[in-house]
Design a protein around this motif. Structure first.
Motif, PDB file in Angstrom:
ATOM      1  N   LYS A 440       0.822  -1.209   0.000  1.00  0.00           N
ATOM      2  CA  LYS A 440       0.000   0.000   0.000  1.00  0.00           C
ATOM      3  C   LYS A 440       0.860   1.265   0.000  1.00  0.00           C
ATOM      4  O   LYS A 440       0.494   2.282  -0.612  1.00  0.00           O
ATOM      5  N   ALA A 441       1.976   1.206   0.681  1.00  0.00           N
ATOM      6  CA  ALA A 441       2.827   2.394   0.808  1.00  0.00           C
ATOM      7  C   ALA A 441       3.409   2.846  -0.518  1.00  0.00           C
ATOM      8  O   ALA A 441       3.836   4.004  -0.648  1.00  0.00           O
ATOM      9  N   ASP A 442       3.420   1.965  -1.507  1.00  0.00           N
ATOM     10  CA  ASP A 442       4.037   2.302  -2.798  1.00  0.00           C
ATOM     11  C   ASP A 442       3.101   3.054  -3.735  1.00  0.00           C
ATOM     12  O   ASP A 442       3.546   3.501  -4.802  1.00  0.00           O
ATOM     13  N   HIS A 443       1.839   3.185  -3.380  1.00  0.00           N
ATOM     14  CA  HIS A 443       0.869   3.731  -4.341  1.00  0.00           C
ATOM     15  C   HIS A 443       0.010   4.812  -3.710  1.00  0.00           C
ATOM     16  O   HIS A 443      -0.460   4.677  -2.575  1.00  0.00           O
ATOM     17  N   GLN A 444      -0.193   5.867  -4.474  1.00  0.00           N
ATOM     18  CA  GLN A 444      -0.977   7.000  -3.989  1.00  0.00           C
ATOM     19  C   GLN A 444      -2.426   6.860  -4.432  1.00  0.00           C
ATOM     20  O   GLN A 444      -2.709   6.578  -5.599  1.00  0.00           O
ATOM     21  N   VAL A 445      -3.335   7.049  -3.505  1.00  0.00           N
ATOM     22  CA  VAL A 445      -4.759   7.048  -3.781  1.00  0.00           C
ATOM     23  C   VAL A 445      -5.284   8.459  -3.514  1.00  0.00           C
ATOM     24  O   VAL A 445      -4.862   9.109  -2.546  1.00  0.00           O
ATOM     25  N   THR A 453      -7.660  17.967  -6.444  1.00  0.00           N
ATOM     26  CA  THR A 453      -7.291  16.594  -6.104  1.00  0.00           C
ATOM     27  C   THR A 453      -6.774  16.546  -4.673  1.00  0.00           C
ATOM     28  O   THR A 453      -5.976  17.397  -4.259  1.00  0.00           O
ATOM     29  N   HIS A 454      -7.214  15.536  -3.933  1.00  0.00           N
ATOM     30  CA  HIS A 454      -6.835  15.383  -2.537  1.00  0.00           C
ATOM     31  C   HIS A 454      -6.295  13.969  -2.318  1.00  0.00           C
ATOM     32  O   HIS A 454      -6.987  12.985  -2.624  1.00  0.00           O
ATOM     33  N   ALA A 455      -5.083  13.860  -1.787  1.00  0.00           N
ATOM     34  CA  ALA A 455      -4.508  12.556  -1.497  1.00  0.00           C
ATOM     35  C   ALA A 455      -5.155  11.953  -0.258  1.00  0.00           C
ATOM     36  O   ALA A 455      -5.531  12.665   0.676  1.00  0.00           O
ATOM     37  N   VAL A 456      -5.286  10.634  -0.268  1.00  0.00           N
ATOM     38  CA  VAL A 456      -5.812   9.899   0.884  1.00  0.00           C
ATOM     39  C   VAL A 456      -4.750   8.873   1.265  1.00  0.00           C
ATOM     40  O   VAL A 456      -4.536   7.887   0.547  1.00  0.00           O
ATOM     41  N   ALA A 457      -4.093   9.105   2.392  1.00  0.00           N
ATOM     42  CA  ALA A 457      -3.000   8.231   2.795  1.00  0.00           C
ATOM     43  C   ALA A 457      -3.529   6.869   3.233  1.00  0.00           C
ATOM     44  O   ALA A 457      -4.571   6.796   3.897  1.00  0.00           O
ATOM     45  N   PRO A 458      -2.842   5.797   2.884  1.00  0.00           N
ATOM     46  CA  PRO A 458      -3.283   4.471   3.334  1.00  0.00           C
ATOM     47  C   PRO A 458      -3.054   4.310   4.831  1.00  0.00           C
ATOM     48  O   PRO A 458      -2.149   4.908   5.412  1.00  0.00           O
ATOM     49  N   TYR A 459      -3.871   3.485   5.450  1.00  0.00           N
ATOM     50  CA  TYR A 459      -3.687   3.154   6.862  1.00  0.00           C
ATOM     51  C   TYR A 459      -2.744   1.967   6.954  1.00  0.00           C
ATOM     52  O   TYR A 459      -3.021   0.885   6.426  1.00  0.00           O
ATOM     53  N   LEU A 460      -1.612   2.165   7.612  1.00  0.00           N
ATOM     54  CA  LEU A 460      -0.613   1.112   7.749  1.00  0.00           C
ATOM     55  C   LEU A 460      -0.405   0.847   9.239  1.00  0.00           C
ATOM     56  O   LEU A 460       0.385   1.536   9.906  1.00  0.00           O
TER      57      LEU A 460
END
Length: 605
Positions: A440-445, A453-460
């Motif tokens: 998940k950390a390798d890809h931006q959603v 446009t607004h980035a949504v960080a993955p939950y790790l």
């Protein structure tokens, strides 16, 4: 009064009836309309559409058959819409939707979620030696589509930002319901039990009428309403519990049995159903009939999600063609088999003469002779069958020979060949699935709304995934005494589906005391033997104590699965019905007057 969010699902696949969304919008009293259009097969089709025409690649029915006729009603009733209709081109889907809004005079805010398309990273994954997560095969050189299953938090973020419609590409199906619930109730990434419960609500309604009596084992209970089936509604509470129901006056049935069948559909180990936002444990789910067509669902648990997305890639693997024809009269099955052998031999002879290799794979099924039951078929003397022949070859031109040599059989082979379906078969691309994990950390959603446009960080989560305790085996009947054999359907109902090339069969005991006897006879080894004509890999069996059931996973059970399979049932839809004839030993006294199964009537099932 506690807040309740009503979410209706108006589509379970691309091609579902547009009556579903119309029914829910006009008579469902819903807060959200969600629609699930995508499957692995659909993604490959949409990728081919976009390659031919850059402004396609999305589920066009969503625009033309849902939003165009319903836009004004949706706006007036303040219903918010969440759908994965974006396919492989969510931006084009949004543009088409905005054009409809301009045409109908509707002003609704549309957001697009991006980040599922990983095709730009395929080369890097191939260079890193990425392997298929089930078979261990290397990644093919050319992929048609590469899409990660995203989670629900980007959807929730878009709703938080005021979106009236959220268009997504590939997400896990249940996310179209979980996203609105995160938004409405303020659930956080660490609320694992709640995220599992919201995912379960999505799982229950995501296939539309499958939970309201569609494809129900006990079909006589629902057949009268098949012409006007009610689409499902989940009435969701902040504690994660929800009530499954449908619009008043519509056909179908919402019972603990219909809901249970949908819960077991296409799930593996119910204690560890891995989703992007949570690792769900649905093994202890509780169902309660609280009124007509109203079933309360509770008891879902969850643990931390993994740090990876599951990615489904598709790739072309040659071409396939298929033909069906009817054969009538005495020895119809034997004559159909002889016809198939002759057609295949003739085609291979002509193909080799033309410089081609023979077929890479073939499939012959004599429909009407219980071909799906293998050696347990009972109708060898049937006088009317449909012969299905399917073939695969690396060269499209070679299959042209197959297509032209089908019809001469009507005059050169057995008598009564008729009813060729669809004319000369055209070769179609065979599309296979390649699944793998991507960090998940390798890809931006992100999501885009109002031009921003607004980035949504993955939950790790920092916590390592806890080891799953060994499954506690359920009680197995000891046997002994006088026994009788009955078909499984006397003791259970069930449902089947697919996960790639894995068939899933959920078996649900009609009474709790039946389950130990089902468990005794339906061992993984016995079920593997029963399906040996289909299944080439191992059979796993999982306990499902909350539903008084068992879940079977039939590995390498679908001939490749999906569009890669040459079978007439490539997605395992018939496996549960075949399983319903599995022989189960029970105490003979159960069949006597006053016994647990007194009055059992096989003809009624």
């Amino acid at each position: 009064m506690a807040k309740i969010v009503r979410i209706g699902c108006g589509a379970g696949f691309w091609g579902d009836s547009p009556e579903g969304p119309a029914q829910l919008v006009r008579s469902g009293g819903i807060d959200y309309l969600v629609m699930d259009y995508l499957a692995e097969i659909t993604m490959s089709i949409l990728a081919r559409m976009k390659a031919k025409k850059p402004d396609l690649g999305y589920a066009t029915d969503f625009i033309t058959m849902v939003m165009k006729p319903l836009a004004k009603d949706i706006a007036e009733k303040k219903i918010r819409v969440v759908t994965n209709a974006g396919g492989v081109n969510p931006d084009a889907c949004r543009d088409a939707l905005l054009a409809v809004f301009r045409e109908t005079g509707v002003d609704l805010r549309v957001a697009v979620v991006r980040g599922d398309d990983l095709s730009a990273f395929a080369g890097a994954y191939r260079a890193a030696g990425t392997m298929e997560m089930f078979s261990g095969a290397p990644m093919p050189e050319k992929l048609a589509s590469v899409n990660a299953y995203l989670g629900a938090f980007p959807i929730a973020a878009a709703l938080d930002d005021g979106a009236d419609v959220v268009i997504i590409g590939r997400v896990v199906d249940s996310a179209v319901v979980l996203g609105p619930l995160i938004h409405e109730f303020g659930w956080k990434p660490g609320d694992y039990d709640l995220l599992s419960a919201g995912s379960l609500a999505g799982h229950v309604v995501e296939c539309g009428t499958q939970v309201t009596g569609g494809i129900f084992t006990d079909w006589r209970e629902t057949a009268a309403g098949w012409n006007d089936m009610g689409f499902p509604i989940a009435e969701c509470a902040a504690d994660g519990s929800f009530i499954t129901t449908k619009p008043t006056g519509t056909g179908g049935l919402v019972s603990t049995a219909t809901v249970a069948e949908q819960i077991v559909y296409e799930v593996g180990d119910p204690r560890r159903y891995v989703l992007p936002d949570v690792t769900a444990d649905w093994s202890a789910v509780r169902l309660e009939q609280i009124g007509p067509d109203r079933v309360k669902v509770s008891g879902a648990k969850g643990r931390a999600p993994t740090d990876s997305y599951k990615v489904s890639a598709t790739y072309a693997d040659g071409y396939g063609a298929q033909v069906t024809m009817m054969i009538v009269g005495r020895e119809a099955k034997a004559r159909a088999e002889a016809t198939a052998r002759a057609i295949l031999a003739r085609c291979e002879r002509l193909m080799r003469a033309a410089g081609f290799d023979g077929f890479s794979d073939t499939s012959v099924e004599v429909l009407g002779s219980e071909a799906s039951y293998g050696p347990r078929a009972r109708t060898g003397q049937t006088r009317e069958v449909v012969l299905k022949i399917a073939v695969r070859h690396a060269d499209k031109d070679a299959l042209g020979i197959f297509g032209r040599e089908i019809f001469p059989s009507a005059t050169s082979m057995t008598q009564s060949i008729t009813g060729f379906a669809g004319g000369r078969p055209e070769p179609q691309p065979i599309v296979r699935l390649f699944s793998f994990l991507a960090p998940k950390a390798d890809h931006q959603v992100s999501y885009e709304a109002g031009g921003r446009t607004h980035a949504v960080a993955p939950y790790l989560p920092n916590e390592p995934e806890a080891d799953l305790a060994p499954e506690r085996p359920g009680e197995t009947a000891p046997g002994g005494g006088s026994l009788a054999t009955v078909p499984l359907i006397a003791l259970a109902h069930g449902r089947s589906g697919d996960k790639g090339d894995i068939g899933n069969v959920g078996v649900l005991a009609r009474r709790a005391e039946y389950l130990p006897w089902i468990r005794r006879s339906a061992t993984p080894e016995a079920v593997g033997s029963y399906f040996a004509h289909f299944v080439k890999g191992p059979v796993e069996r999982f306990e499902w104590p909350g539903l008084n059931g068992l879940n079977f996973m039939l590995h390498q059970g679908l001939g490749g699965g999906g569009i890669a399979s040459l079978r007439h049932d490539p997605q395992g839809k018939a496996l549960a019905q075949i399983m319903m004839d599995f022989p189960i030993e029970v105490p003979a006294v159960w069949l006597a007057a006053g016994g647990a199964m007194a009055g059992w009537d096989e003809d009624a099932h």
